[in-house]
Design an enzyme around this catalytic site. Structure first.
Site, mmCIF file in Angstrom:
data_model
loop_
_atom_site.group_PDB
_atom_site.id
_atom_site.type_symbol
_atom_site.label_atom_id
_atom_site.label_comp_id
_atom_site.label_asym_id
_atom_site.label_seq_id
_atom_site.Cartn_x
_atom_site.Cartn_y
_atom_site.Cartn_z
ATOM 1 N N LYS A 83 0.854 -1.047 -0.008
ATOM 2 C CA LYS A 83 0.016 -0.107 0.120
ATOM 3 C C LYS A 83 0.869 1.177 -0.078
ATOM 4 C CE LYS A 83 -4.051 0.959 2.425
ATOM 5 N NZ LYS A 83 -4.958 0.808 3.701
HETATM 6 C C1 E4P Z 1 -8.152 2.005 3.915
HETATM 7 O O1 E4P Z 1 -7.501 1.217 3.144
HETATM 8 C C2 E4P Z 1 -8.101 2.662 5.090
HETATM 9 O O2 E4P Z 1 -7.401 1.712 6.085
HETATM 10 C C3 E4P Z 1 -9.501 2.866 5.673
HETATM 11 O O3 E4P Z 1 -10.533 2.642 5.038
HETATM 12 C C4 E4P Z 1 -9.572 4.284 6.401
HETATM 13 O O4 E4P Z 1 -10.836 4.437 6.927
HETATM 14 P P1 E4P Z 1 -10.932 5.459 8.078
HETATM 15 O O5 E4P Z 1 -11.250 6.967 7.187
HETATM 16 O O6 E4P Z 1 -12.250 5.223 8.545
HETATM 17 O O7 E4P Z 1 -9.836 5.551 8.832
#
Ligand code: E4P
Length: 215
Positions: A83
């Site tokens: 990522k």
């Molecule tokens: C995605 O890969 C992220 O980990 C996640 O969806 C972030 O979500 P949040 O905005 O609720 O922290």
């Protein structure tokens, strides 16, 4: 549509997986910190539990360091997806990872043109953060719609992974738009199951069943 679970909690992943709800996992540095485990050990543990894609985020911000870190993460297991944040260095790293056949998930996407650049770099997945856009009075789902349209127009293979999902309504909209994947907190996954009329109906059926003759 594929369902990923957005957590680094292995107990939660195990429980959701036993119900057949987990096609993959996404983690981020905040979630990994909450787990209290070292990153590489945690990702190895999750990859053993889940055969589908497991996103592990680089913490470096420079191109060179992202390459070193991403290669290390990718070596943990064949289902690791590296990522990478949507920055200039991040896009450059994605371009290099694509040439090395390392799968990537480009994260923190907040505009359709960012998504276009990620696809041009060869990203395996793009993560538009819908909840965080809603938080600042934008329509997060509009971004998902725009990205899907652009990717369809130009036949990009990059999968649209709806992230920062906060509610069943987000899921309904994501499925109507035709996004490839959504990553959900376990709480939202469970909310998808529940309906008060199901509970009431079941209660009534079980009550009526008591008067069914035994034989
Ligand atoms: C995605 O890969 C992220 O980990 C996640 O969806 C972030 O979500 P949040 O905005 O609720 O922290």
């Amino acid at each position: 549509m594929k369902f990923f679970i957005d957590t680094a909690d292995t107990d939660v992943i195990r429980e959701a997986q036993s119900k057949g709800w987990v096609d993959g996992v996404t983690t981020n540095p905040s979630l990994v910190a909450q787990s209290g485990k070292p990153m590489e050990k945690l990702i190895a543990e999750i990859c053993e539990m889940v055969p589908g894609p497991v996103s592990a985020e680089v913490l470096s911000t420079s191109y060179e360091d992202m390459l070193v870190e991403g290669r290390k993460l990718a070596a943990i297991a064949s289902n690791v997806v590296v990522k990478v944040p949507l920055t200039e260095d991040g896009l450059r790293a994605v371009h290099s990872f694509t040439e090395e056949d390392i799968q990537t998930n480009v994260t923190l996407c907040f505009s359709p043109m960012q998504a276009l650049l990620a696809a041009k770099a060869g990203a395996t997945m793009i993560s538009p953060f819908v909840g965080r856009l809603d938080d600042i009075s934008h329509q997060g789902m509009e971004l998902v719609e725009q990205i899907c349209q652009i990717y369809d127009n130009y036949l990009f293979d990059t999968e649209v992974l709806v992230a920062s999902v906060r509610s069943p309504m987000h899921m309904l909209q994501a499925t109507q738009i035709g996004a490839d994947i959504a990553t959900l907190p376990y709480k939202v996954l469970k909310q998808l199951v529940r309906h008060p009329l199901t509970d009431l109906g079941l209660e009534q059926f079980l009550k009526d069943a008591q008067s069914i003759p035994k034989a």
